[in-house]
Design a protein around this motif. Structure first.
Motif, short mmCIF file in Angstrom:
data_model
loop_
_atom_site.label_atom_id
_atom_site.label_comp_id
_atom_site.label_asym_id
_atom_site.label_seq_id
_atom_site.Cartn_x
_atom_site.Cartn_y
_atom_site.Cartn_z
N ASP A 79 -1.92 3.35 -1.73
CA ASP A 79 -3.18 3.37 -0.98
C ASP A 79 -3.95 4.66 -1.24
O ASP A 79 -5.16 4.64 -1.47
CB ASP A 79 -2.89 3.21 0.51
N CYS A 80 -3.23 5.80 -1.24
CA CYS A 80 -3.91 7.07 -1.51
C CYS A 80 -4.38 7.16 -2.96
O CYS A 80 -5.45 7.70 -3.24
CB CYS A 80 -2.98 8.24 -1.17
N GLN B 125 0.80 -1.22 0.00
CA GLN B 125 0.00 0.00 0.00
C GLN B 125 0.83 1.27 0.00
O GLN B 125 0.34 2.32 -0.39
CB GLN B 125 -0.93 0.00 1.22
N ARG C 74 -15.99 8.02 -8.20
CA ARG C 74 -15.29 9.27 -8.48
C ARG C 74 -15.06 9.39 -9.98
O ARG C 74 -14.98 8.40 -10.69
CB ARG C 74 -13.95 9.31 -7.75
N LEU D 289 -9.15 9.92 -11.20
CA LEU D 289 -8.27 10.19 -10.06
C LEU D 289 -7.81 11.63 -10.15
O LEU D 289 -7.09 12.00 -11.07
CB LEU D 289 -7.07 9.22 -10.10
N ALA E 174 -11.28 5.80 -6.29
CA ALA E 174 -12.28 4.79 -5.92
C ALA E 174 -13.52 4.92 -6.78
O ALA E 174 -13.78 5.95 -7.40
CB ALA E 174 -12.65 4.94 -4.44
N ALA E 175 -14.27 3.84 -6.81
CA ALA E 175 -15.52 3.81 -7.58
C ALA E 175 -16.43 4.96 -7.17
O ALA E 175 -16.56 5.29 -6.00
CB ALA E 175 -16.22 2.46 -7.36
N SER F 22 -7.25 5.92 -13.31
CA SER F 22 -6.52 5.15 -12.31
C SER F 22 -5.41 4.31 -12.95
O SER F 22 -4.39 4.02 -12.32
CB SER F 22 -7.48 4.24 -11.55
N ALA G 139 -5.33 4.66 -4.78
CA ALA G 139 -6.53 3.83 -4.87
C ALA G 139 -7.74 4.52 -4.26
O ALA G 139 -8.85 4.47 -4.81
CB ALA G 139 -6.28 2.49 -4.18
N ALA G 140 -7.54 5.20 -3.13
CA ALA G 140 -8.65 5.90 -2.47
C ALA G 140 -9.16 7.06 -3.32
O ALA G 140 -10.38 7.27 -3.43
CB ALA G 140 -8.21 6.39 -1.10
#
Length: 400
Positions: free
Chosen positions: A59-60, A44, A69, A72, A66-67, A83, A62-63
């Motif tokens: 990790d950031c 991550q 949105r 990115l 995220a679905a 993404s 991916a956040a």
């Protein structure tokens, strides 16, 4: 963004406070500026590049993508990306590797305490800076014009700087087309003025003319081409980090025809940086070693003759017998006298290891003013060029 051309102030001895400040800047490179957690080599916390050049952890990323949105959105410049458009930030991964080799990052004060060599070198000019260069990974000088080609992670992957320090050309789009460059690892300039790039993104070696037109792309035969340099016969020496091999490549770059691609040395351990001595034809290679257990990464410099006989080698631990500090070499070059010069990211320095027949000696030639030196070359006027990934700049040193 920093200016594309900045001249250094008058040189003065580094104060301990300045050294500590440089160390803090280096530490700051290794944390995600979204969650403020330290980057890691996997999982991550692995550092990921956005196409705009900003870096955040996996990790950031991916956040933020995220679905639900709309793509990115970069938290720094607010530009929107898909993404799938992120990529590993290899310069930071290399820095993590170097940091792990010693168990912690070096303190700049330790490098400042090392004896400053009476090399007679002075910082003449600094090019680039954040916004002009993004995580630069390779630098090379054109033997004919003296221009500098720099590989970096910007939208245009290759930037060419003129003698005045201005960027005179940029090319190599980031993309999927045949002549696009996905992730440049190193760059070299042939004797006839073609720019050769090792592309880690699609595991290829690509050539361009100085106008930026792609002339040749070699994708077969390589596992992960990395370091590049040019021989006196105008052939390209290429390290393959995954295959553990050293290649010699001959081509008519103007006509886009490959003539020869052969392995000249096998059974190397993750070779990356490479340099060819123009006078003797000797070849220097930096291997990246990984022993079992945590914090056991190290580097080894090997010197071969022109006919590939091993002349000498020295690893991190052997150099510890000469100099009471761990050495982690990332780039190598030969100077005009045929001496082996390496960048040392652990001590934030450039070090002379002597000629192949006396290898190794230890003589620091630049011991302050660098953050994370990742590239090295000499210009035709014997100026020393250091690529500093820590502040995204090219620093040119000349004799005083």
């Amino acid at each position: 963004p920093a200016s594309s051309l900045s001249r250094p102030p008058a040189a003065s001895p580094p104060a301990p406070a300045a050294g500590m400040a440089a160390a803090e800047e280096l530490l700051a490179l290794l944390e995600c500026k979204v969650c403020f957690e330290p980057f890691g080599p996997s999982g991550q916390r692995r550092p990921r590049n956005l196409p705009c050049g900003h870096v955040l952890c996996q990790d950031c990323a991916a956040a933020l993508g995220a679905a639900g949105r709309r793509g990115l959105e970069c938290p720094f410049c607010r530009r929107a990306w898909g993404s799938s458009e992120t990529s590993d930030c290899l310069p930071l991964l290399q820095l993590l590797e170097a940091a792990g080799a010693a168990g912690s990052l070096p303190l700049a004060a330790a490098a400042a305490a090392a004896p400053a060599a009476p090399s007679g070198l002075a910082l003449r000019i600094s090019l680039g800076g954040w916004g002009q260069l993004v995580n630069p990974s390779g630098v090379a000088a054109c033997p004919r014009s003296g221009r500098l080609a720099v590989a970096h992670d910007g939208k245009k992957r290759i930037k060419v700087f003129g003698a005045s320090g201005a960027c005179v050309r940029q090319f190599g789009e980031r993309g999927e087309a045949g002549n696009d460059v996905k992730y440049p690892l190193d760059v070299a300039v042939t004797l006839d003025g073609h720019v050769v790039v090792s592309d880690g993104g699609d595991r290829a070696v690509k050539a361009f003319d100085l106008e930026g037109r792609g002339t040749l792309a070699i994708r077969e035969g390589f596992s992960l081409p990395w370091g590049l340099d040019i021989t006196r016969e105008n052939e390209v020496v290429v390290t393959d980090s995954e295959a553990g091999a050293l290649y010699r490549l001959a081509a008519d770059f103007g006509k886009g025809k490959l003539r020869k691609l052969q392995v000249i040395q096998a059974k190397l351990t993750s070779p990356r940086g490479v340099a060819v001595a123009q006078a003797s034809g000797a070849i220097a290679v930096i291997e990246h070693l990984r022993a079992k257990g945590a914090n056991n990464s190290s580097t080894r410099v090997k010197i071969f003759s022109a006919d590939m006989k091993l002349l000498g080698q020295m690893d991190t631990f052997g150099l510890n017998l000469i100099f009471p500090s761990k050495i982690y070499a990332t780039a190598v070059a030969f100077d005009r006298e045929g001496q082996v010069i390496v960048t040392d990211v652990y001590n934030q320095a450039v070090v002379c290891l002597g000629k192949p027949e006396e290898f190794p000696v230890f003589k620091p030639i630049i011991s302050h003013g660098l953050s994370y030196p990742v590239g090295l070359t000499y210009m035709t006027n014997n100026s020393l060029v250091v690529l500093d990934g820590g502040d995204h700049s090219v620093k040119i040193y000349s004799s005083t």
